[in-house]
Design a protein around this motif. Structure first.
Motif, mmCIF file in Angstrom:
data_model
loop_
_atom_site.group_PDB
_atom_site.id
_atom_site.type_symbol
_atom_site.label_atom_id
_atom_site.label_comp_id
_atom_site.label_asym_id
_atom_site.label_seq_id
_atom_site.Cartn_x
_atom_site.Cartn_y
_atom_site.Cartn_z
ATOM 1 N N VAL A 1 -7.734 1.198 6.617
ATOM 2 C CA VAL A 1 -6.428 1.307 7.293
ATOM 3 C C VAL A 1 -5.624 2.461 6.689
ATOM 4 C CG1 VAL A 1 -4.181 0.174 7.581
ATOM 5 C CG2 VAL A 1 -6.277 -1.071 8.130
ATOM 6 N N ILE A 2 -5.669 2.583 5.359
ATOM 7 C CA ILE A 2 -4.945 3.696 4.715
ATOM 8 C C ILE A 2 -5.516 5.034 5.198
ATOM 9 C CG2 ILE A 2 -4.505 4.852 2.505
ATOM 10 C CD1 ILE A 2 -4.421 2.016 1.241
ATOM 11 N N ARG B 1 -1.963 -13.974 2.185
ATOM 12 C CA ARG B 1 -2.093 -12.605 1.665
ATOM 13 C C ARG B 1 -1.292 -11.704 2.596
ATOM 14 N NH1 ARG B 1 -7.335 -8.656 0.950
ATOM 15 N NH2 ARG B 1 -6.559 -7.213 2.497
ATOM 16 N N GLN C 1 -10.854 -6.550 13.224
ATOM 17 C CA GLN C 1 -9.562 -6.763 13.890
ATOM 18 C C GLN C 1 -8.834 -5.426 14.071
ATOM 19 O OE1 GLN C 1 -7.908 -9.611 14.888
ATOM 20 N NE2 GLN C 1 -9.711 -10.877 14.498
ATOM 21 N N GLU C 2 -9.002 -4.554 13.092
ATOM 22 C CA GLU C 2 -8.235 -3.300 13.091
ATOM 23 C C GLU C 2 -8.904 -2.190 13.901
ATOM 24 O OE1 GLU C 2 -5.322 -2.512 11.922
ATOM 25 O OE2 GLU C 2 -4.831 -4.260 10.694
ATOM 26 N N ARG D 1 -10.856 -4.360 -1.356
ATOM 27 C CA ARG D 1 -10.088 -4.553 -0.111
ATOM 28 C C ARG D 1 -10.512 -3.467 0.898
ATOM 29 N NH1 ARG D 1 -5.066 -3.322 -0.997
ATOM 30 N NH2 ARG D 1 -5.035 -3.011 -3.225
ATOM 31 N N THR E 1 1.517 -1.692 4.771
ATOM 32 C CA THR E 1 0.964 -0.322 4.710
ATOM 33 C C THR E 1 1.882 0.607 5.495
ATOM 34 O OG1 THR E 1 -1.263 -1.290 4.740
ATOM 35 C CG2 THR E 1 -1.094 1.073 5.137
ATOM 36 N N ARG F 1 -4.844 -10.485 6.854
ATOM 37 C CA ARG F 1 -5.540 -9.401 7.578
ATOM 38 C C ARG F 1 -5.310 -9.455 9.086
ATOM 39 N NH1 ARG F 1 -9.090 -11.712 4.066
ATOM 40 N NH2 ARG F 1 -9.632 -10.521 2.201
ATOM 41 N N ILE G 1 1.288 8.245 6.002
ATOM 42 C CA ILE G 1 0.793 8.567 4.653
ATOM 43 C C ILE G 1 0.344 10.020 4.708
ATOM 44 C CG2 ILE G 1 -0.798 7.971 2.799
ATOM 45 C CD1 ILE G 1 -1.115 5.204 4.078
ATOM 46 N N GLY H 1 1.362 3.019 -5.074
ATOM 47 C CA GLY H 1 0.269 2.553 -5.928
ATOM 48 C C GLY H 1 -0.711 1.638 -5.225
ATOM 49 N N GLY H 2 -0.228 0.809 -4.327
ATOM 50 C CA GLY H 2 -1.114 -0.076 -3.580
ATOM 51 C C GLY H 2 -1.697 -1.202 -4.396
ATOM 52 N N PHE H 3 -0.908 -1.747 -5.294
ATOM 53 C CA PHE H 3 -1.448 -2.802 -6.144
ATOM 54 C C PHE H 3 -1.104 -4.183 -5.610
ATOM 55 C CE2 PHE H 3 -1.025 0.939 -8.712
ATOM 56 C CZ PHE H 3 -2.350 1.090 -9.067
ATOM 57 N N ARG I 1 -6.984 5.660 8.010
ATOM 58 C CA ARG I 1 -6.556 5.879 9.392
ATOM 59 C C ARG I 1 -5.108 6.373 9.445
ATOM 60 N NH1 ARG I 1 -6.099 0.690 12.950
ATOM 61 N NH2 ARG I 1 -4.322 0.448 11.559
ATOM 62 N N THR J 1 -14.943 -12.823 -0.055
ATOM 63 C CA THR J 1 -13.852 -11.851 0.122
ATOM 64 C C THR J 1 -14.330 -10.670 0.972
ATOM 65 O OG1 THR J 1 -12.935 -12.452 -2.014
ATOM 66 C CG2 THR J 1 -12.217 -10.346 -1.107
ATOM 67 N N SER K 1 -10.664 -3.510 4.149
ATOM 68 C CA SER K 1 -9.819 -3.315 5.340
ATOM 69 C C SER K 1 -8.623 -2.428 4.992
ATOM 70 C CB SER K 1 -9.365 -4.651 5.920
ATOM 71 O OG SER K 1 -8.680 -5.409 4.953
ATOM 72 N N ASP K 2 -8.015 -2.657 3.821
ATOM 73 C CA ASP K 2 -6.896 -1.794 3.419
ATOM 74 C C ASP K 2 -7.363 -0.354 3.229
ATOM 75 O OD1 ASP K 2 -5.095 -3.810 3.507
ATOM 76 O OD2 ASP K 2 -4.969 -4.148 1.349
ATOM 77 N N ALA L 1 -6.751 1.778 -5.462
ATOM 78 C CA ALA L 1 -6.409 0.371 -5.727
ATOM 79 C C ALA L 1 -7.146 -0.559 -4.773
ATOM 80 C CB ALA L 1 -4.901 0.183 -5.602
ATOM 81 N N ALA L 2 -7.289 -0.128 -3.508
ATOM 82 C CA ALA L 2 -7.984 -0.969 -2.530
ATOM 83 C C ALA L 2 -9.449 -1.138 -2.902
ATOM 84 C CB ALA L 2 -7.852 -0.347 -1.136
ATOM 85 N N ASN M 1 0.808 -1.226 0.000
ATOM 86 C CA ASN M 1 0.000 0.000 0.000
ATOM 87 C C ASN M 1 0.841 1.276 0.000
ATOM 88 O OD1 ASN M 1 -2.666 -0.978 -0.090
ATOM 89 N ND2 ASN M 1 -2.525 -1.615 2.051
ATOM 90 N N ASP N 1 -14.572 -11.591 4.581
ATOM 91 C CA ASP N 1 -13.245 -11.596 5.213
ATOM 92 C C ASP N 1 -12.748 -10.170 5.459
ATOM 93 O OD1 ASP N 1 -13.212 -14.337 5.229
ATOM 94 O OD2 ASP N 1 -12.022 -14.538 3.397
ATOM 95 N N GLU N 2 -13.080 -9.291 4.534
ATOM 96 C CA GLU N 2 -12.669 -7.886 4.708
ATOM 97 C C GLU N 2 -13.360 -7.282 5.937
ATOM 98 O OE1 GLU N 2 -10.404 -6.129 3.148
ATOM 99 O OE2 GLU N 2 -9.891 -7.800 1.841
#
Lengths: 75, 354
Positions: free
Chosen positions: B198-199, A61, B103-104, B192, A65, A47, A69, A11-13, B201, B93, B194-195, B186-187, A8, B96-97
């Protein structure tokens, strides 16, 4: 074995990558971000929070991150 | 998971549908035609300005052209990166997210009626300033637009006089994500969630002093009403009459009530240059150069002193003045007691009209 690696930073790809069996989280980090410090990133496996010594499993996975940022302002 | 399964399932189905609409929206390729046309127009204007020798205009147009070119490059990069990665995530998916989010974050809420997924951050502390927790509210029905996300401070720490700011990068409940933008795109493109949160945050946890709506050093600062300088909380003063904020340099302390006043609420004496508030020195005459109360008192004291001195002089002189019989033929003449000439001259000066 194959992993899903998501960086992350920038680009975060998400990329599917091939790694050697028995690779730890710390080793993966050093391979992927050789200039980075692990303490500057949130690292999650499936996660969940993890440790550097965790041995990665096929299909894991891994998400990295940055802690910092930078936001901005809309002028 | 803390969310009940029924609500979570219904919410995730709705989120999946919204993400699918987003993907189809993005797959309708929208090339940056508008940007390209602006670039062409600017180039034509730049050439015309160059041919006619308008150097200032040419220079200005060149800057604009370079700026637009940079944006055009970004447009193409975004287009290139969005398309291949945009996929509709499976319900598994997304489930799970959602678990990853729990969790976060301490609190995760799905509001089906409001079509929002809300996560609550922990308290955001930047350079010892505690901005409290933030609710990151994501409305999946607004996904194709930029206003899908609102960032609401739950215990807002606002700078004085700014109701719109709750964080150096949050204005009107909108977070300017800066460097996080590509990662967020991208998330979302792959579901995604959760990403994504999180980003957000991490953006909230980061202070970018170069691009803040208001620097933290001036979070509690105010603008001096008179000179426009930023004044920190410790150095600011308030006009005792109208309440405007002032810096210490601009605050004029009235010599009578000793309270600070702004330029508008004070009068400066032309003689002694002291600044008085208009309550202690109300305008009583139309004379521009009217002396201030202190100068008036000083003038009166001087007059009184003179009067006292006159009285003393007269008292001193009285025994020395012999009683003389005034005859009509010697009016204007007076016989004085003998004394030194200097004393006599001084006495006459004292009697002399000013």
């Amino acid at each position: 074995m194959r992993l899903l690696f998501i960086n992350n930073d920038g680009g975060g790809f998400a990329d599917e990558i091939d790694v050697t069996d028995g690779l730890t989280v710390r080793q993966l980090f050093e391979q992927r971000l050789p200039q980075g410090q692990p303490g500057d990133y949130l690292i999650r496996v499936n996660r969940q929070p993890t440790t550097g010594d965790t041995v990665l499993q096929p299909g894991d996975r891994v998400t990295i991150t940055p802690l910092k940022i930078e936001g901005a302002f809309q002028g | 998971m803390s969310l009940d399964l029924r609500t979570a399932t219904r919410g995730l189905v709705a989120i999946q549908a919204a993400l699918a609409r987003r993907v189809s929206h993005q797959q309708a390729i929208m090339l940056p035609h508008g940007r390209w046309q602006r670039l062409c127009r600017l180039q034509t204007h730049y050439q015309i300005a160059g041919q006619r020798g308008w150097s200032a205009a040419a220079s200005h147009l060149q800057i604009q052209w370079q700026q637009q070119l940079g944006w055009f490059e970004t447009d193409l990069q975004v287009l290139q990166r969005r398309l291949p990665t945009a996929v509709v995530p499976s319900l598994r998916t997304l489930y799970d997210e959602l678990r990853g989010l729990e969790q976060e974050f301490e609190q995760v809420t799905l509001d089906l009626a409001a079509t929002t997924l809300t996560v609550t951050s922990d308290a955001i502390v930047l350079e010892d300033l505690d901005f409290g927790p933030f609710a990151l509210r994501w409305n999946w029905e607004r996904l194709p637009t930029d206003d899908a996300l609102t960032v609401v401070a739950l215990e807002p720490l606002r700078p004085d006089g700014r109701d719109d700011l709750t964080h150096p990068h949050v204005l009107d409940d909108r977070l300017c994500v800066g460097d996080g933008w590509l990662g967020l795109e991208a998330a979302l493109a792959t579901g995604r969630l959760s990403d994504y949160f999180v980003i957000l945050r991490q953006v909230l946890r980061t202070y970018n002093f170069d691009s803040a709506y208001q620097a933290l050093t001036h979070w509690f600062a105010v603008t001096c009403h008179d000179c426009g300088m930023q004044v920190t909380a410790d150095d600011r003063r308030s006009c005792a009459r109208c309440g405007t904020e002032l810096c210490d340099s601009c605050a004029a302390y009235c010599p009578d009530c000793n309270e600070p006043h702004c330029h508008r609420c004070q009068r400066t004496c032309d003689d002694c240059e002291s600044a008085w508030c208009r309550a202690c020195w109300p305008r009583t005459t139309g004379i521009a150069a009217e002396p201030c109360p202190r100068c008036v008192v000083a003038a009166n004291s001087a007059t009184d002193l003179e009067d006292e001195r006159d009285d003393e002089t007269q008292t001193n002189l009285a025994p020395a003045i012999p009683t003389v019989e005034v005859h009509a033929d010697c009016l204007g003449e007076m016989a004085l007691a003998a004394g030194s000439g200097t004393d006599r001259d001084q006495r006459f000066r004292d009697f002399a009209p000013s």
